[in-house]
Design a protein around this motif. Structure first.
Motif, PDB file in Angstrom:
ATOM      1  N   UNK A 112      36.092  27.964  22.004  1.00 27.39           N
ATOM      2  CA  UNK A 112      36.973  29.138  21.918  1.00 27.39           C
ATOM      3  C   UNK A 112      37.190  29.779  23.279  1.00 27.39           C
ATOM      4  N   UNK A 113      36.200  29.670  24.151  1.00 25.79           N
ATOM      5  CA  UNK A 113      36.370  30.260  25.491  1.00 25.79           C
ATOM      6  C   UNK A 113      37.478  29.558  26.275  1.00 25.79           C
ATOM      7  N   UNK A 114      37.756  28.302  25.944  1.00 23.81           N
ATOM      8  CA  UNK A 114      38.812  27.574  26.648  1.00 23.81           C
ATOM      9  C   UNK A 114      40.195  28.093  26.276  1.00 23.81           C
ATOM     10  N   UNK A 115      40.292  28.763  25.129  1.00 22.23           N
ATOM     11  CA  UNK A 115      41.583  29.275  24.673  1.00 22.23           C
ATOM     12  C   UNK A 115      41.838  30.712  25.103  1.00 22.23           C
ATOM     13  N   UNK A 116      40.852  31.337  25.760  1.00 18.27           N
ATOM     14  CA  UNK A 116      41.002  32.733  26.182  1.00 18.27           C
ATOM     15  C   UNK A 116      41.671  32.763  27.553  1.00 18.27           C
ATOM     16  N   UNK A 117      42.808  33.420  27.682  1.00 20.64           N
ATOM     17  CA  UNK A 117      43.451  33.516  29.016  1.00 20.64           C
ATOM     18  C   UNK A 117      42.546  34.240  29.999  1.00 20.64           C
ATOM     19  N   UNK A 118      42.447  33.689  31.188  1.00 19.32           N
ATOM     20  CA  UNK A 118      41.591  34.302  32.196  1.00 19.32           C
ATOM     21  C   UNK A 118      42.020  35.705  32.567  1.00 19.32           C
ATOM     22  N   UNK A 119      43.322  35.980  32.483  1.00 13.99           N
ATOM     23  CA  UNK A 119      43.825  37.311  32.841  1.00 13.99           C
ATOM     24  C   UNK A 119      43.283  38.393  31.913  1.00 13.99           C
ATOM     25  N   UNK A 120      42.978  38.026  30.662  1.00 13.61           N
ATOM     26  CA  UNK A 120      42.480  39.022  29.714  1.00 13.61           C
ATOM     27  C   UNK A 120      41.053  39.458  30.030  1.00 13.61           C
ATOM     28  N   UNK A 121      40.360  38.728  30.878  1.00  7.90           N
ATOM     29  CA  UNK A 121      38.982  39.053  31.230  1.00  7.90           C
ATOM     30  C   UNK A 121      38.866  39.755  32.573  1.00  7.90           C
ATOM     31  N   UNK A 122      39.981  39.953  33.242  1.00  9.43           N
ATOM     32  CA  UNK A 122      39.939  40.510  34.592  1.00  9.43           C
ATOM     33  C   UNK A 122      39.377  41.932  34.580  1.00  9.43           C
ATOM     34  N   UNK A 123      39.888  42.786  33.698  1.00  6.16           N
ATOM     35  CA  UNK A 123      39.444  44.187  33.676  1.00  6.16           C
ATOM     36  C   UNK A 123      37.968  44.311  33.296  1.00  6.16           C
ATOM     37  N   UNK A 124      37.493  43.635  32.215  1.00  8.96           N
ATOM     38  CA  UNK A 124      36.050  43.718  31.937  1.00  8.96           C
ATOM     39  C   UNK A 124      35.188  43.191  33.076  1.00  8.96           C
ATOM     40  N   UNK A 125      35.600  42.093  33.689  1.00 11.96           N
ATOM     41  CA  UNK A 125      34.830  41.563  34.814  1.00 11.96           C
ATOM     42  C   UNK A 125      34.839  42.523  36.001  1.00 11.96           C
ATOM     43  N   UNK A 126      35.979  43.127  36.249  1.00 13.83           N
ATOM     44  CA  UNK A 126      36.092  44.082  37.348  1.00 13.83           C
ATOM     45  C   UNK A 126      35.174  45.277  37.112  1.00 13.83           C
ATOM     46  N   UNK A 127      35.171  45.804  35.887  1.00 13.03           N
ATOM     47  CA  UNK A 127      34.303  46.946  35.569  1.00 13.03           C
ATOM     48  C   UNK A 127      32.832  46.564  35.704  1.00 13.03           C
ATOM     49  N   UNK A 128      32.480  45.347  35.266  1.00 15.76           N
ATOM     50  CA  UNK A 128      31.085  44.915  35.342  1.00 15.76           C
ATOM     51  C   UNK A 128      30.638  44.767  36.786  1.00 15.76           C
ATOM     52  N   UNK A 129      31.418  44.074  37.589  1.00 16.37           N
ATOM     53  CA  UNK A 129      31.044  43.851  38.991  1.00 16.37           C
ATOM     54  C   UNK A 129      30.991  45.176  39.746  1.00 16.37           C
ATOM     55  N   UNK A 130      31.926  46.076  39.464  1.00 15.69           N
ATOM     56  CA  UNK A 130      31.916  47.379  40.125  1.00 15.69           C
ATOM     57  C   UNK A 130      30.696  48.187  39.718  1.00 15.69           C
ATOM     58  N   UNK A 131      30.318  48.127  38.417  1.00 19.11           N
ATOM     59  CA  UNK A 131      29.151  48.862  37.954  1.00 19.11           C
ATOM     60  C   UNK A 131      27.865  48.329  38.584  1.00 19.11           C
ATOM     61  N   UNK A 132      27.843  47.036  38.902  1.00 16.66           N
ATOM     62  CA  UNK A 132      26.671  46.450  39.545  1.00 16.66           C
ATOM     63  C   UNK A 132      26.644  46.704  41.049  1.00 16.66           C
ATOM     64  N   UNK A 133      27.693  47.329  41.573  1.00 19.04           N
ATOM     65  CA  UNK A 133      27.757  47.601  43.001  1.00 19.04           C
ATOM     66  C   UNK A 133      27.999  46.365  43.849  1.00 19.04           C
ATOM     67  N   UNK A 134      28.701  45.382  43.289  1.00 14.19           N
ATOM     68  CA  UNK A 134      28.911  44.113  43.989  1.00 14.19           C
ATOM     69  C   UNK A 134      30.349  43.907  44.428  1.00 14.19           C
ATOM     70  N   UNK A 135      31.141  44.971  44.437  1.00 14.97           N
ATOM     71  CA  UNK A 135      32.501  44.835  44.967  1.00 14.97           C
ATOM     72  C   UNK A 135      32.452  44.468  46.442  1.00 14.97           C
ATOM     73  N   UNK A 136      33.395  43.631  46.839  1.00 19.33           N
ATOM     74  CA  UNK A 136      33.525  43.211  48.239  1.00 19.33           C
ATOM     75  C   UNK A 136      32.281  42.463  48.719  1.00 19.33           C
ATOM     76  N   UNK A 137      31.688  41.667  47.835  1.00 18.99           N
ATOM     77  CA  UNK A 137      30.531  40.850  48.204  1.00 18.99           C
ATOM     78  C   UNK A 137      30.739  39.429  47.696  1.00 18.99           C
ATOM     79  N   UNK A 138      29.956  38.515  48.231  1.00 15.49           N
ATOM     80  CA  UNK A 138      30.007  37.120  47.797  1.00 15.49           C
ATOM     81  C   UNK A 138      29.581  36.978  46.342  1.00 15.49           C
ATOM     82  N   UNK A 139      28.528  37.680  45.958  1.00 19.36           N
ATOM     83  CA  UNK A 139      28.066  37.609  44.568  1.00 19.36           C
ATOM     84  C   UNK A 139      29.106  38.162  43.610  1.00 19.36           C
ATOM     85  N   UNK A 140      29.849  39.170  44.048  1.00 17.33           N
ATOM     86  CA  UNK A 140      30.888  39.719  43.191  1.00 17.33           C
ATOM     87  C   UNK A 140      31.963  38.707  42.860  1.00 17.33           C
TER      88      UNK A 140
END
Length: 273
Positions: A112-140
């Motif tokens: 089922x993950x193969x059928x999920x458009x990657x664009x639909x996950x951008x905002x949740x991923x962005x919020x998660x990485x920002x909450x972890x303080x990893x914006x503008x980093x390699x790990x981010x």
């Protein structure tokens, strides 16, 4: 001329046309990147070998943060591809060999993950990485792509083609799950493992939108983002733009050329399995 011979000639002619269509853009990129700018402006596409230079490549590397971004892309590719192969191998092993309730449902969720458009996950991923303080980093850049459904699917299909008796014999000899995976299962699936590694590496290297979104500093962006900036900065110098394109294209070409044997064996084995 017999009908079979005519059919063979037509097939070879069609193959030659397809190869020409595929190779011609690569040829134009290589030639334009290595020609003097005056020859590029004149539209020359059949140069003499003594006219080829490396000045455009050096200028492309020096005109922006492309060198630093190249190193960032290499690091992202190594980390992301390695993580995806590890998680894919572990998940595929768990979906094939141990018998447990809900295994089919788990595999359905992976598909089922193969059928999920990657664009639909951008905002949740962005919020998660920002909450972890990893914006503008390699790990981010890497964290949202530590696993890939397609790699899990590919290795699962490879493991299913293996005789289960070999795994059972290894378990009877005292091998734990991890040892059985490393010393029995993966060596038997080497072509498919290399195919999955190539797919993961190419996907990581060609990433553009997410590295652009999650990074701010030019020195921490990937080379794909840097190439887009190079196009804007050198809009009046096509030779430099093509030189940057060649630098970005070269690792993927080398990866496909040197891994072609494993790629063909991996795909062919899945067809015949």
């Amino acid at each position: 001329m017999t009908r079979e011979r005519a059919g063979s000639v037509l097939r070879w002619l069609w193959l030659a046309i397809v190869v020409l269509i595929v190779v011609f853009p690569v040829y134009v990129t290589v030639v334009t990147a290595l020609l003097p700018r005056a020859d590029v402006a004149a539209g020359q596409l059949l140069p003499r070998p003594d006219r080829l230079i490396l000045d455009n490549l050096r200028f492309a590397l020096d005109s922006s943060s492309l060198t630093r971004q190249y190193l960032v892309s290499v690091a992202v590719t190594v980390l992301q591809a390695t993580a995806q192969l590890i998680t894919a191998a572990l998940a595929a092993y768990a979906l094939v060999f141990p018998r447990w309730r809900g295994r089919g449902i788990a595999f359905a969720l992976v598909l089922a993950t193969l059928a999920i458009p990657g664009e639909s996950l951008v905002i949740p991923n962005y919020d998660l990485v920002s909450a972890l303080g990893l914006r503008d980093t390699l790990l981010g850049i890497v964290i949202p792509y530590l696993a890939a459904g397609y790699a899990v699917f590919l290795l699962r299909q490879a493991f299913l083609a293996q005789p289960r008796e070999v795994w059972e014999a290894a378990r009877l000899d005292g091998c734990g799950d991890l040892r059985a995976l490393l010393h029995v299962v993966l060596p038997m699936a080497r072509p498919q493992l290399m195919t999955a590694a190539m797919w993961c590496a190419l996907s990581a290297w060609n990433g553009y939108f997410w590295p652009l979104l999650i990074t701010d500093s030019p020195s921490r962006r990937t080379v794909q983002v840097g190439l887009a900036q190079l196009v804007l900065d050198q809009a009046t110098s096509p030779a430099v733009i093509y030189a940057g394109t060649l630098l970005v294209l070269l690792p993927t070409l080398l990866l496909v050329l040197f891994g072609q044997r494993f790629l063909v064996r991996g795909l062919a084995s899945r067809v015949t399995a």
